[in-house]
Design a protein around this motif. Structure first.
Motif, PDB file in Angstrom:
ATOM      1  N   TYR A  64       0.692  -1.311  -0.035  1.00 10.29           N
ATOM      2  CA  TYR A  64      -0.010   0.032   0.115  1.00 10.29           C
ATOM      3  C   TYR A  64       0.802   1.124   0.008  1.00 10.29           C
ATOM      4  CZ  TYR A  64      -3.221  -3.630   1.667  1.00 10.29           C
ATOM      5  OH  TYR A  64      -3.993  -4.713   2.067  1.00 10.29           O
ATOM      6  N   ALA A  65       2.038   1.032  -0.171  1.00 12.11           N
ATOM      7  CA  ALA A  65       3.150   2.200  -0.316  1.00 12.11           C
ATOM      8  C   ALA A  65       2.541   3.264  -1.244  1.00 12.11           C
ATOM      9  CB  ALA A  65       4.544   2.017  -0.041  1.00 12.11           C
ATOM     10  N   THR A  66       2.791   4.551  -1.041  1.00 12.96           N
ATOM     11  CA  THR A  66       2.508   5.888  -2.017  1.00 12.96           C
ATOM     12  C   THR A  66       3.584   6.608  -1.601  1.00 12.96           C
ATOM     13  OG1 THR A  66       0.859   7.076  -0.661  1.00 12.96           O
ATOM     14  CG2 THR A  66       0.089   5.003  -2.343  1.00 12.96           C
ATOM     15  N   PRO A  67       3.842   7.742  -2.516  1.00  7.62           N
ATOM     16  CA  PRO A  67       5.041   8.631  -2.210  1.00  7.62           C
ATOM     17  C   PRO A  67       4.502   9.547  -0.954  1.00  7.62           C
ATOM     18  CG  PRO A  67       5.000   8.547  -4.488  1.00  7.62           C
ATOM     19  CD  PRO A  67       3.731   7.599  -3.990  1.00  7.62           C
ATOM     20  N   ALA A  68       3.106   9.680  -1.007  1.00  5.32           N
ATOM     21  CA  ALA A  68       2.744  10.651   0.282  1.00  5.32           C
ATOM     22  C   ALA A  68       2.735   9.825   1.482  1.00  5.32           C
ATOM     23  CB  ALA A  68       1.024  10.873  -0.084  1.00  5.32           C
ATOM     24  N   LEU A  69       2.304   8.405   1.476  1.00  7.20           N
ATOM     25  CA  LEU A  69       2.437   7.775   2.741  1.00  7.20           C
ATOM     26  C   LEU A  69       3.977   7.399   3.171  1.00  7.20           C
ATOM     27  CD1 LEU A  69      -0.449   5.078   2.042  1.00  7.20           C
ATOM     28  CD2 LEU A  69      -0.396   7.093   3.679  1.00  7.20           C
ATOM     29  N   ILE A  70       4.869   7.170   2.279  1.00  5.75           N
ATOM     30  CA  ILE A  70       6.120   7.265   2.592  1.00  5.75           C
ATOM     31  C   ILE A  70       6.422   8.439   3.455  1.00  5.75           C
ATOM     32  CG2 ILE A  70       8.572   6.992   1.523  1.00  5.75           C
ATOM     33  CD1 ILE A  70       7.446   5.211  -0.421  1.00  5.75           C
ATOM     34  N   GLY A  71       6.247   9.478   2.870  1.00  8.43           N
ATOM     35  CA  GLY A  71       6.512  10.899   3.577  1.00  8.43           C
ATOM     36  C   GLY A  71       6.064  11.119   4.775  1.00  8.43           C
ATOM     37  N   LEU A  72       4.624  10.519   4.916  1.00  7.19           N
ATOM     38  CA  LEU A  72       4.143  10.645   6.378  1.00  7.19           C
ATOM     39  C   LEU A  72       4.922   9.693   7.161  1.00  7.19           C
ATOM     40  CD1 LEU A  72       1.887  11.562   8.071  1.00  7.19           C
ATOM     41  CD2 LEU A  72       0.373   9.620   7.253  1.00  7.19           C
ATOM     42  N   ALA A  73       5.168   8.594   6.592  1.00  4.25           N
ATOM     43  CA  ALA A  73       5.960   7.820   7.718  1.00  4.25           C
ATOM     44  C   ALA A  73       7.441   8.345   8.193  1.00  4.25           C
ATOM     45  CB  ALA A  73       6.507   6.424   6.851  1.00  4.25           C
ATOM     46  N   VAL A  74       7.957   9.053   7.453  1.00  2.00           N
ATOM     47  CA  VAL A  74       9.398   9.628   7.784  1.00  2.00           C
ATOM     48  C   VAL A  74       8.769  11.147   8.912  1.00  2.00           C
ATOM     49  CG1 VAL A  74      11.142  10.976   7.152  1.00  2.00           C
ATOM     50  CG2 VAL A  74      10.558   8.902   5.691  1.00  2.00           C
ATOM     51  N   GLY A  75       7.878  11.306   8.580  1.00  2.00           N
ATOM     52  CA  GLY A  75       7.601  12.965   9.168  1.00  2.00           C
ATOM     53  C   GLY A  75       6.652  12.621  10.412  1.00  2.00           C
ATOM     54  N   VAL A  76       5.960  11.368  10.494  1.00  2.00           N
ATOM     55  CA  VAL A  76       5.139  11.523  11.657  1.00  2.00           C
ATOM     56  C   VAL A  76       5.751  11.136  13.081  1.00  2.00           C
ATOM     57  CG1 VAL A  76       4.913   8.753  11.411  1.00  2.00           C
ATOM     58  CG2 VAL A  76       2.873  10.225  12.187  1.00  2.00           C
ATOM     59  N   TYR A  77       7.034  10.963  12.995  1.00  2.00           N
ATOM     60  CA  TYR A  77       7.785  10.919  14.128  1.00  2.00           C
ATOM     61  C   TYR A  77       7.955  12.113  14.703  1.00  2.00           C
ATOM     62  CZ  TYR A  77      11.810  10.254  17.211  1.00  2.00           C
ATOM     63  OH  TYR A  77      12.631  10.265  18.463  1.00  2.00           O
ATOM     64  N   GLY A  78       8.375  13.222  13.699  1.00  2.00           N
ATOM     65  CA  GLY A  78       8.465  14.722  14.286  1.00  2.00           C
ATOM     66  C   GLY A  78       7.236  15.377  14.584  1.00  2.00           C
ATOM     67  N   LEU A  79       6.116  14.849  14.234  1.00  2.00           N
ATOM     68  CA  LEU A  79       4.814  15.635  14.406  1.00  2.00           C
ATOM     69  C   LEU A  79       4.468  14.979  15.886  1.00  2.00           C
ATOM     70  CD1 LEU A  79       2.794  17.492  13.245  1.00  2.00           C
ATOM     71  CD2 LEU A  79       1.427  15.382  12.373  1.00  2.00           C
ATOM     72  N   THR A  80       4.409  13.785  16.025  1.00  2.00           N
ATOM     73  CA  THR A  80       4.119  13.441  17.523  1.00  2.00           C
ATOM     74  C   THR A  80       4.969  13.812  18.377  1.00  2.00           C
ATOM     75  OG1 THR A  80       5.279  11.144  17.090  1.00  2.00           O
ATOM     76  CG2 THR A  80       2.802  11.317  16.699  1.00  2.00           C
ATOM     77  N   GLN A  81       6.624  13.951  18.077  1.00  2.00           N
ATOM     78  CA  GLN A  81       7.249  14.614  19.165  1.00  2.00           C
ATOM     79  C   GLN A  81       6.899  15.945  19.519  1.00  2.00           C
ATOM     80  OE1 GLN A  81      10.953  14.080  20.372  1.00  2.00           O
ATOM     81  NE2 GLN A  81      10.208  11.844  20.376  1.00  2.00           N
ATOM     82  N   ALA A  82       6.660  16.834  18.475  1.00  3.45           N
ATOM     83  CA  ALA A  82       6.558  18.215  18.658  1.00  3.45           C
ATOM     84  C   ALA A  82       5.105  18.423  19.490  1.00  3.45           C
ATOM     85  CB  ALA A  82       6.101  18.760  17.379  1.00  3.45           C
ATOM     86  N   ILE A  83       3.994  17.440  19.282  1.00  5.04           N
ATOM     87  CA  ILE A  83       2.748  17.501  20.089  1.00  5.04           C
ATOM     88  C   ILE A  83       2.918  17.121  21.607  1.00  5.04           C
ATOM     89  CG2 ILE A  83       0.564  16.468  20.188  1.00  5.04           C
ATOM     90  CD1 ILE A  83       0.668  16.193  17.188  1.00  5.04           C
ATOM     91  N   LEU A  84       3.765  16.077  21.740  1.00  2.00           N
ATOM     92  CA  LEU A  84       3.779  15.647  23.049  1.00  2.00           C
ATOM     93  C   LEU A  84       5.269  16.018  24.042  1.00  2.00           C
ATOM     94  CD1 LEU A  84       2.998  11.774  22.233  1.00  2.00           C
ATOM     95  CD2 LEU A  84       1.503  13.515  23.401  1.00  2.00           C
ATOM     96  N   GLN A  85       5.983  16.786  23.430  1.00  2.00           N
ATOM     97  CA  GLN A  85       7.018  17.574  24.135  1.00  2.00           C
ATOM     98  C   GLN A  85       6.594  18.268  25.316  1.00  2.00           C
ATOM     99  OE1 GLN A  85      10.426  17.049  24.232  1.00  2.00           O
ATOM    100  NE2 GLN A  85      10.728  15.908  22.438  1.00  2.00           N
ATOM    101  N   ILE A  86       5.509  19.123  25.033  1.00  2.00           N
ATOM    102  CA  ILE A  86       5.094  20.054  26.226  1.00  2.00           C
ATOM    103  C   ILE A  86       4.365  19.104  27.219  1.00  2.00           C
ATOM    104  CG2 ILE A  86       3.608  21.638  26.748  1.00  2.00           C
ATOM    105  CD1 ILE A  86       4.196  22.834  23.862  1.00  2.00           C
ATOM    106  N   PRO A  87       3.422  18.239  27.101  1.00  2.00           N
ATOM    107  CA  PRO A  87       2.941  17.537  28.085  1.00  2.00           C
ATOM    108  C   PRO A  87       4.007  16.714  28.900  1.00  2.00           C
ATOM    109  CG  PRO A  87       1.605  16.936  26.135  1.00  2.00           C
ATOM    110  CD  PRO A  87       2.812  17.720  25.704  1.00  2.00           C
ATOM    111  N   PHE A  88       4.964  16.100  28.352  1.00  2.00           N
ATOM    112  CA  PHE A  88       5.796  15.300  29.094  1.00  2.00           C
ATOM    113  C   PHE A  88       6.936  16.293  29.951  1.00  2.00           C
ATOM    114  CE2 PHE A  88       5.740  11.434  26.552  1.00  2.00           C
ATOM    115  CZ  PHE A  88       6.295  10.640  27.432  1.00  2.00           C
ATOM    116  N   SER A  89       6.998  17.451  29.541  1.00  2.00           N
ATOM    117  CA  SER A  89       7.943  18.312  30.121  1.00  2.00           C
ATOM    118  C   SER A  89       7.281  19.098  31.250  1.00  2.00           C
ATOM    119  CB  SER A  89       8.632  19.433  29.194  1.00  2.00           C
ATOM    120  OG  SER A  89       7.350  20.121  28.569  1.00  2.00           O
ATOM    121  N   LEU A  90       5.850  19.195  31.147  1.00  2.00           N
ATOM    122  CA  LEU A  90       4.980  19.920  32.292  1.00  2.00           C
ATOM    123  C   LEU A  90       5.220  18.929  33.513  1.00  2.00           C
ATOM    124  CD1 LEU A  90       1.802  21.100  30.248  1.00  2.00           C
ATOM    125  CD2 LEU A  90       3.356  22.573  31.871  1.00  2.00           C
ATOM    126  N   ILE A  91       4.907  17.546  33.088  1.00  2.00           N
ATOM    127  CA  ILE A  91       4.994  16.537  34.099  1.00  2.00           C
ATOM    128  C   ILE A  91       6.353  16.498  34.779  1.00  2.00           C
ATOM    129  CG2 ILE A  91       4.761  14.063  34.452  1.00  2.00           C
ATOM    130  CD1 ILE A  91       2.697  14.202  32.370  1.00  2.00           C
TER     131      ILE A  91
END
Length: 454
Positions: free
Chosen positions: A40-67
């Motif tokens: 099921y790989a497409t160029p868009a999904l391959i790009g998402l697979a690479v970039g989703v790590y950075g996205l979840t990192q960006a979202i969850l850094q603040i909750p982790f650091s507040l705790i």
């Protein structure tokens, strides 16, 4: 000079950063090709697979650091590294691109970069903070370059799933490194406040916001450049993609010889603002060189060299400045916001780099990146020189309860924070020398049973 405890802690926490970054970055130079083998790989999904790590990192850094500003930092780091390792295992066992995306998202959920930096700030004295943060910053830069060199080679040996298993192994090794770092108990004067107010206080501080913009711009430019420059190294410098790692590593080593003296100058002579602005100027100079000379192999390499020198100076100065400027009771929170800016910058830089490659106008592409750096410089002119504190090392008293002793210390004018390491029977006491008067010296002498030179 760092003491043995500081050296050991700096090595361990920098290694944790390096192992995580190696696991992350080794995937980047190979996945656009190797990812096509997944169902099921497409160029868009391959790009998402690479970039989703950075996205979840960006979202969850603040909750982790507040705790992390309320509770012990080490268990949170272990949790984050376990998530990182689990995500690598999920991706390694996946046969579809969707499984890889889920695995990368889980790995990104271990958003503990800010917590690791806050722990490093806890276990190092103020006057050694820049050296420690510089070491951590260099570990990030080195791991980036090594990953881009190792990734293609390891993929030929173990395949793309094997590369994800390597990520899992690195996450588990990082947990072992954490046992080299002492456990700490933090004491400070400020009363605990609600999570929302804690975040609001950090976001209202203009100098902190300028530092958040700075880390966003730095990693946006870095990521965009690494997507944009490879095709030019192939076309204009006649260097094949397989040899690019051999270009990046020497440039990185050369940049370190310039970066370390700059960092020492910034801290020892309190020239942090001047060095900081000069480093942004160096980034602008490197990008500007490539506007006019990208068709020449040696001018292109000169521009990259200037960029790497300035990048390594910035990578070291930013966390050190942040640790000085952040409120003591919200240190991890401020670093969490900053880390979110870093990962968002990398995410946006990836998108921008792809768009620049589609422009078909190399001069315009480098001009856009230079323009972003110029805007960053203008914003950074508003930065004030950071506040310089000092740290004293005291042995814990045998007769008194530690909590009672720290409370008495914090009641003295000029004492800002006390970090206790019970296993080592020592405490780091953060002091504002400008506020220490004769009465404070008298109180310290009475409390410690000996005269203290401040």
């Amino acid at each position: 000079m760092m003491n043995a405890l500081e050296r050991r802690s700096t090595f361990a926490l920098s290694s944790i950063f390096a192992l995580r970054m190696l696991g992350l970055f080794m995937i980047v130079p190979v996945f656009s090709v190797a990812g096509q083998s997944y169902q099921y790989a497409t160029p868009a999904l391959i790009g998402l697979a690479v970039g989703v790590y950075g996205l979840t990192q960006a979202i969850l850094q603040i909750p982790f650091s507040l705790i992390a500003d309320r509770f012990s930092r080490k268990p949170l780091i272990i949790l984050g590294l376990l998530l990182f390792a689990l995500g690598g295992a999920v991706a390694a066992m996946s046969e579809t691109i969707y499984g890889v995306i889920i695995g990368r998202a889980i790995a990104g959920g271990g958003a503990v970069s800010a917590v690791v930096m806050a722990l490093l700030a806890d276990v190092t004295r103020e006057e050694n903070r820049t050296k420690a943060m510089a070491t951590m910053g260099m570990s990030i830069g080195v791991s980036f370059m090594v990953a881009f060199s190792l990734g293609p080679w390891l993929t030929t040996l173990v395949g793309i799933s094997g590369l994800f298993w390597v990520t899992t192994i690195m996450g588990l090794l990082a947990i072992l490194m954490l046992f080299m770092v002492p456990s700490t108990t933090r004491h400070h004067k400020n009363f605990q406040q609600g999570y929302f107010n804690q975040l609001k206080q950090v976001l209202k501080m203009q100098d902190l916001n300028r530092l958040h913009v700075s880390v966003f711009a730095l990693h946006l430019l870095l990521t965009a450049m690494f997507i944009y420059v490879p095709s030019q190294l192939i076309e204009f410098a006649d260097i094949p993609l397989s040899k690019h790692g051999l270009i990046y590593l020497p440039l990185l080593v050369v940049s370190l010889f310039f970066a370390f003296p700059s960092i020492i100058l910034a801290e020892k002579y309190r020239k942090m603002r001047g060095i900081f602005l000069t480093a942004i100027g160096g980034i602008i100079a490197g990008l500007a060189v490539m506007i006019f000379g990208f068709e020449s192999k040696y001018i292109l390499l000169l521009g990259l060299g200037l960029f790497f020198i300035a990048f390594n100076v910035m990578e070291a100065l930013l966390p050190s400045w942040l640790s000085k400027a952040a409120p003591i009771q919200s240190k991890a929170t401020a670093m969490g916001v900053n880390a979110s800016g870093q990962f968002l910058g990398a995410f946006c830089g990836g998108i921008l780099g792809g768009q620049l490659n589609m422009l078909g106008n190399t001069t315009l592409g480098w001009s856009i990146l230079t323009g972003i750096a110029l805007i960053w410089l203008l914003i950074s002119f508003g930065l004030s020189q950071p506040r310089y504190l000092s740290s004293l090392v005291f042995s814990l008293p045998e007769a008194k309860q530690t909590d009672e002793w720290t409370s008495q210390l914090l009641a003295i004018r000029g004492i800002e924070e006390v970090v206790v390491m019970p296993e080592q029977q020592v405490a780091y006491v953060k002091v504002d020398k400008q506020q220490i008067d004769e009465a404070a010296r008298h109180d310290l002498t009475r409390l410690l049973g000996k005269e203290v030179a401040i």
